[in-house]
Design an enzyme around this catalytic site. Structure first.
Site, short mmCIF file in Angstrom:
data_model
loop_
_atom_site.label_atom_id
_atom_site.label_comp_id
_atom_site.label_asym_id
_atom_site.label_seq_id
_atom_site.Cartn_x
_atom_site.Cartn_y
_atom_site.Cartn_z
N CYS A 113 11.99 -9.10 3.48
CA CYS A 113 12.35 -8.54 2.16
C CYS A 113 13.86 -8.47 1.94
O CYS A 113 14.31 -8.29 0.81
CB CYS A 113 11.73 -7.16 1.98
SG CYS A 113 9.93 -7.22 1.93
N HIS A 250 15.78 -2.61 -3.43
CA HIS A 250 14.56 -3.35 -3.13
C HIS A 250 13.38 -2.56 -3.70
O HIS A 250 13.34 -1.33 -3.60
CB HIS A 250 14.43 -3.51 -1.62
CG HIS A 250 13.14 -4.16 -1.21
ND1 HIS A 250 12.65 -5.28 -1.84
CD2 HIS A 250 12.23 -3.84 -0.24
CE1 HIS A 250 11.52 -5.63 -1.27
NE2 HIS A 250 11.24 -4.77 -0.31
N ASN A 280 5.96 -5.29 -4.81
CA ASN A 280 6.98 -5.73 -3.85
C ASN A 280 6.98 -7.26 -3.80
O ASN A 280 6.04 -7.86 -3.27
CB ASN A 280 6.67 -5.13 -2.48
CG ASN A 280 7.71 -5.50 -1.43
OD1 ASN A 280 8.54 -6.38 -1.65
ND2 ASN A 280 7.65 -4.85 -0.28
N1 COA Z 1 -6.23 2.95 -1.52
C1 COA Z 1 -6.74 4.11 -1.12
N2 COA Z 1 -6.51 4.64 0.09
C2 COA Z 1 -5.70 3.95 0.91
C3 COA Z 1 -5.12 2.71 0.55
C4 COA Z 1 -5.41 2.20 -0.73
N3 COA Z 1 -4.92 1.05 -1.21
N4 COA Z 1 -4.35 2.27 1.57
C5 COA Z 1 -4.43 3.18 2.56
N5 COA Z 1 -5.25 4.21 2.16
C6 COA Z 1 -5.62 5.42 2.90
C7 COA Z 1 -5.43 5.29 4.39
O1 COA Z 1 -6.57 4.66 4.96
C8 COA Z 1 -5.30 6.73 4.81
O2 COA Z 1 -6.60 7.29 4.85
P1 COA Z 1 -6.97 8.40 6.01
O3 COA Z 1 -6.04 9.54 5.75
O4 COA Z 1 -8.39 8.68 5.70
O5 COA Z 1 -6.71 7.69 7.31
C9 COA Z 1 -4.57 7.39 3.63
O6 COA Z 1 -4.72 6.47 2.53
C10 COA Z 1 -3.10 7.64 3.90
O7 COA Z 1 -2.52 6.47 4.44
P2 COA Z 1 -0.98 6.36 4.76
O8 COA Z 1 -0.68 4.98 5.24
O9 COA Z 1 -0.55 7.52 5.63
O10 COA Z 1 -0.37 6.60 3.28
P3 COA Z 1 1.12 6.67 2.79
O11 COA Z 1 1.32 7.84 1.94
O12 COA Z 1 2.10 6.42 3.91
O13 COA Z 1 1.19 5.40 1.81
C11 COA Z 1 2.04 3.16 1.83
C12 COA Z 1 0.96 4.10 2.30
C13 COA Z 1 1.79 1.79 2.44
C14 COA Z 1 2.00 3.09 0.33
C15 COA Z 1 3.43 3.70 2.28
O14 COA Z 1 3.37 4.10 3.63
C16 COA Z 1 4.52 2.70 2.10
O15 COA Z 1 4.85 2.30 1.00
N6 COA Z 1 5.14 2.30 3.23
C17 COA Z 1 6.24 1.36 3.19
C18 COA Z 1 5.69 0.00 2.97
C19 COA Z 1 6.75 -0.97 2.70
O16 COA Z 1 7.69 -0.66 2.03
N7 COA Z 1 6.55 -2.16 3.23
C20 COA Z 1 7.40 -3.24 3.00
C21 COA Z 1 8.76 -3.02 3.55
S1 COA Z 1 9.77 -4.04 2.69
#
Ligand code: COA
Length: 323
Positions: A113, A250, A280
């Protein structure tokens, strides 16, 4: 002293829109979950047969037109991508030929990214050294091609798109400073498990061309790292938070963007946000946001912009510049 300045910007998004409601039909998710955790409401998807190079070509043509530069005048093309058309030749070479810029240096940069930010810093260095006068810098991706539409934790996050800038040598800055960093020790948190040398492993469970990500861990490192980097960037330039007119971050997650804005004491009105409509787009994200901000009239000549990105590697990078 020679500096580089942005002479023109351009961007391109494929036509097909994928809404959160569309994804609700594919995986166990909801518009409410996606919007509240990420800020994303829709993203674009390249049509069948439409490649990263096609998106890059459209964005590049718009940037060249905005700069009033002919493709034949270019000395250098640097293209950031993780989703090249082919393993080789580089997408930058395919783009060069389509633009009619044959003969100039052309290569790709893979910094996930942060790809566009790395490409921008490379081109800036070439211009500062005096060996290049005009450079085309592109960030272009078709990330949807490597998503697993059965994995709700990744397929809702990414989209396709491209952005480009033309950099020109100038006696005034322009780009004031760029910072580039990487830490390969974080590979396990965000990666794609296949490759030529590691093998395509298509017979293995969970393999195939797909994004593997531990999202919540990536989130924590991204917020902390961006916090540190924006401070380092201002310090390197001898500038303060109050000198920044616009943050162009970003576009991975609205909550990460808001955390960086808080660190910089910038109200969200001074932050360019496209993640709601683009998702993204990896290397495409910063130049897409920049071009949108320029064309909407928000970003004006003479203003100070802070661009930053964070991605797989991990890589992270910034550029402080006078537009
Ligand atoms: N819809 C519904 N539930 C979802 C889901 C979706 N699309 N994706 C994950 N979940 C669930 C998980 O399974 C988890 O369930 P559980 O509590 O029963 O285990 C719950 O949501 C929480 O997951 P978690 O990963 O802790 O959520 P979060 O608040 O961290 O949000 C992201 C997830 C991916 C949105 C967030 O962590 C994020 O944006 N991270 C950075 C990603 C990024 O920027 N990547 C690229 C770098 S350039």
């Amino acid at each position: 002293m020679v500096h580089s300045r942005i002479a023109g910007t351009g961007s391109y998004l494929p036509h097909k829109v994928i809404t959160n409601a569309d994804l609700e039909k594919l995986v166990d998710t909801s518009d409410e979950w996606i919007a509240s955790r990420t800020g994303i409401r829709e993203r674009r998807m390249a049509a069948t047969g439409e490649t990263t190079g096609d998106l890059a070509f459209e964005a590049a043509q718009r940037a060249l037109a905005a700069a009033g530069v002919q493709a034949g005048e270019l000395d250098l093309i640097v293209l950031g991508t993780t989703t090249p058309d082919l393993i080789f030749p580089a997408t930058a070479c395919l783009l060069q030929h389509r633009l009619g810029a044959n003969g100039c240096a052309a290569f790709d940069v893979n910094a996930a990214c942060s790809g566009f930010m790395y490409a921008l810093a490379v081109a800036d260095q070439f211009i500062r050294s005096g060996s290049v006068r005009k450079a085309l810098v592109v960030g272009a991706e078709t990330l949807t091609r490597m998503l697993d539409y059965g994995d709700r934790s990744t397929c809702v996050l990414f989209g396709d798109g491209a952005g480009a800038v033309v950099l020109e040598a100038s006696d005034q800055p322009g780009i004031i400073t760029t910072r580039l960093h990487a830490d390969g020790g974080y590979k396990h948190l965000l990666y794609n498990p296949v490759g030529v040398s590691a093998g395509f492993q298509l017979d293995q469970p969970n393999a195939g061309v797909r994004v593997m990500m531990t999202g919540n861990e990536v989130f924590k490192v991204a917020v902390k790292t961006l916090d540190r980097m924006v401070g380092e960037t201002l310090e390197a330039a001898g500038m303060h938070e109050s000198d920044i007119d616009w943050l162009i971050p970003h576009q991975a997650n609205l909550r990460i963007i808001e955390a960086t804005a808080r660190r910089l004491k910038l109200p969200m009105e001074r932050v360019i946000v496209t993640v709601d409509r683009h998702g993204n787009t990896s290397s495409g994200s910063v130049p897409l946001a920049l071009d949108e901000a320029v064309r909407s009239g928000k970003v004006q000549r003479g203003q100070t912009l802070l661009l930053e990105a964070f991605g797989g590697g991990f890589t992270w990078a910034s550029a402080l510049l006078r537009y």
